[in-house]
Write an enzyme that holds these catalytic residues in place. Structure first.
Site, mmCIF file in Angstrom:
data_model
loop_
_atom_site.group_PDB
_atom_site.id
_atom_site.type_symbol
_atom_site.label_atom_id
_atom_site.label_comp_id
_atom_site.label_asym_id
_atom_site.label_seq_id
_atom_site.Cartn_x
_atom_site.Cartn_y
_atom_site.Cartn_z
ATOM 1 N N GLU A 188 24.206 -25.292 -6.016
ATOM 2 C CA GLU A 188 25.037 -25.768 -7.112
ATOM 3 C C GLU A 188 25.542 -24.573 -7.912
ATOM 4 O O GLU A 188 24.718 -23.734 -8.287
ATOM 5 C CB GLU A 188 24.202 -26.706 -7.992
ATOM 6 C CG GLU A 188 25.041 -27.556 -8.905
ATOM 7 C CD GLU A 188 24.218 -28.642 -9.601
ATOM 8 O OE1 GLU A 188 23.555 -29.430 -8.909
ATOM 9 O OE2 GLU A 188 24.236 -28.654 -10.828
ATOM 10 N N HIS B 111 27.687 -32.321 -11.898
ATOM 11 C CA HIS B 111 26.432 -32.368 -12.668
ATOM 12 C C HIS B 111 26.706 -32.742 -14.127
ATOM 13 O O HIS B 111 26.421 -31.957 -15.047
ATOM 14 C CB HIS B 111 25.681 -31.029 -12.563
ATOM 15 C CG HIS B 111 24.219 -31.150 -12.893
ATOM 16 N ND1 HIS B 111 23.249 -30.387 -12.292
ATOM 17 C CD2 HIS B 111 23.557 -31.960 -13.775
ATOM 18 C CE1 HIS B 111 22.057 -30.704 -12.793
ATOM 19 N NE2 HIS B 111 22.223 -31.658 -13.692
ATOM 20 N N ARG C 227 18.659 -34.164 -8.538
ATOM 21 C CA ARG C 227 18.860 -32.751 -8.223
ATOM 22 C C ARG C 227 19.341 -32.665 -6.773
ATOM 23 O O ARG C 227 18.863 -33.417 -5.915
ATOM 24 C CB ARG C 227 17.557 -31.948 -8.356
ATOM 25 C CG ARG C 227 17.115 -31.713 -9.785
ATOM 26 C CD ARG C 227 18.019 -30.725 -10.538
ATOM 27 N NE ARG C 227 17.510 -30.442 -11.860
ATOM 28 C CZ ARG C 227 17.845 -31.130 -12.963
ATOM 29 N NH1 ARG C 227 18.699 -32.136 -12.899
ATOM 30 N NH2 ARG C 227 17.348 -30.784 -14.135
HETATM 31 C C1 GLV Z 1 19.997 -32.606 -16.374
HETATM 32 O O1 GLV Z 1 20.220 -32.396 -15.222
HETATM 33 C C2 GLV Z 1 18.689 -32.826 -16.909
HETATM 34 O O2 GLV Z 1 17.688 -32.600 -16.216
HETATM 35 O O3 GLV Z 1 18.604 -33.231 -18.077
#
Ligand code: GLV
Length: 328
Positions: free
Chosen positions: A269, A288, A240
């Protein structure tokens, strides 16, 4: 007409799971690719039995405290930092996620980032497209070897372990720090435990972050930690954005305190187009997408649907992070 109602916060990501749920429940689907508004989420949380959510949907205490009918939230993700779990438990609302179906895809992607960054694959491609390949000259593109180097894994869960397994095939030395020590990973992969983060940061050529975002890991990597890394080392973040202080990362990259970074996640983000990080040649950035293979997204959708079905039938969910909510 089925009497239980499910709100699904995106339509185009998991069509198969939506069709599957549609046969069983009364479903309503948000049709745009951006999240539903806050007001709509509050309204749907109050009227529905289940929500199927994405990581960008904020499921906080205010929403959960006013969700009289809500029994389960199935997040199509392994990360749960968008959900207030204690508030859900207090309100008797079960929370599901999708571990065990995405770690191999995330590890493929992480290794792709490592190789792309270290060997200037994306950088070289960008220079060609900018019209700058006019002579055979490898020197501006000299990279760093991955094979035989030291990989530092922070967070040796399923994803960290799958990355370490790939590193083993590249003859890498693996050092790691994690909430809990993993003797089975040490036995299988020869990974070496370090009892503190600083040792992993200072020993590694590649530091790959795989811990979840929690109050303890928020901005865990800042100036002090980046200063501990070697000037030839690379940071890879697929967890993250908020685990790394973005301004400190920008400073470390521009002053070459570290050699480079690859980030699949940002803070905020999406990253604003004018963010100074985007002007740096030693930053590799992606939107992401570490888990985003066709097969894995489908599996995540199915697991989210199965989490909802099990919870509404009163059966054990494939993955529930707060089963104690049932006693509320
Ligand atoms: C994606 O970011 C997840 O947490 O699966």
């Amino acid at each position: 007409m089925p009497d239980q109602k499910i709100y699904i916060t995106r339509s185009h990501i998991i069509p198969e799971a939506i069709t599957y749920l549609d046969g069983i429940y009364d479903i309503e689907v948000w049709q745009q690719n951006s999240p539903p508004s806050r007001a709509l989420m509050l309204e749907k949380a109050q009227e529905c039995d289940a929500l199927l959510t994405e990581v960008t949907d904020i499921i906080d205490a205010e929403l959960l405290d006013h969700a009289a009918n809500l029994k389960v939230v199935a997040n199509r993700a392994v990360g749960l930092d968008n959900i207030d779990i204690p508030a859900a438990t207090r309100n008797g609302i079960l929370i599901g996620n999708t571990p065990g179906v995405l770690h191999e895809s995330c590890a493929d992607f992480t290794f792709g980032l490592i190789l792309t960054l270290a060997r200037n694959i994306s950088y070289g491609e960008r220079r060609i497209r900018a019209g700058e390949w006019t002579v055979f000259d490898q020197i501006p593109y000299l990279g760093t070897d991955v094979h035989g180097a030291t990989l530092g894994v922070i967070g040796m869960g399923l994803i960290g372990t799958a990355v370490a397994r790939r590193a083993r095939a590249f003859d890498m030395t693996i050092v790691y720090n994690s909430r809990t020590r993993k003797p089975e990973v040490e036995a299988e992969l020869g990974a070496e435990w370090r009892d503190n983060l600083d040792a992993v940061l200072s020993e590694s050529d590649y530091v790959s972050l795989h811990m979840p975002l929690t109050p303890e890991t928020e901005y865990m990597i800042g100036k002090r930690e980046l200063d501990l890394m070697q000037p030839t080392a690379f940071l890879i973040n697929t967890t993250r954005g908020r685990t790394v202080n973005p301004r400190d990362l920008c400073d470390a990259l521009s002053s070459r305190t570290i050699a480079g970074a690859a980030i699949d996640v940002t803070d905020p983000e999406p990253i604003p187009f004018d963010d100074p990080l985007l002007s740096l040649d030693n930053l590799l950035i992606t939107p992401h997408i570490a888990s985003a293979s066709r097969q894995t997204v489908r599996r995540m959708g199915q697991m989210s649907a199965d989490n909802i079905i099990a919870a509404l039938r009163g059966e054990p969910m494939p993955s529930c992070v707060n089963p104690e909510a049932l006693t509320r």
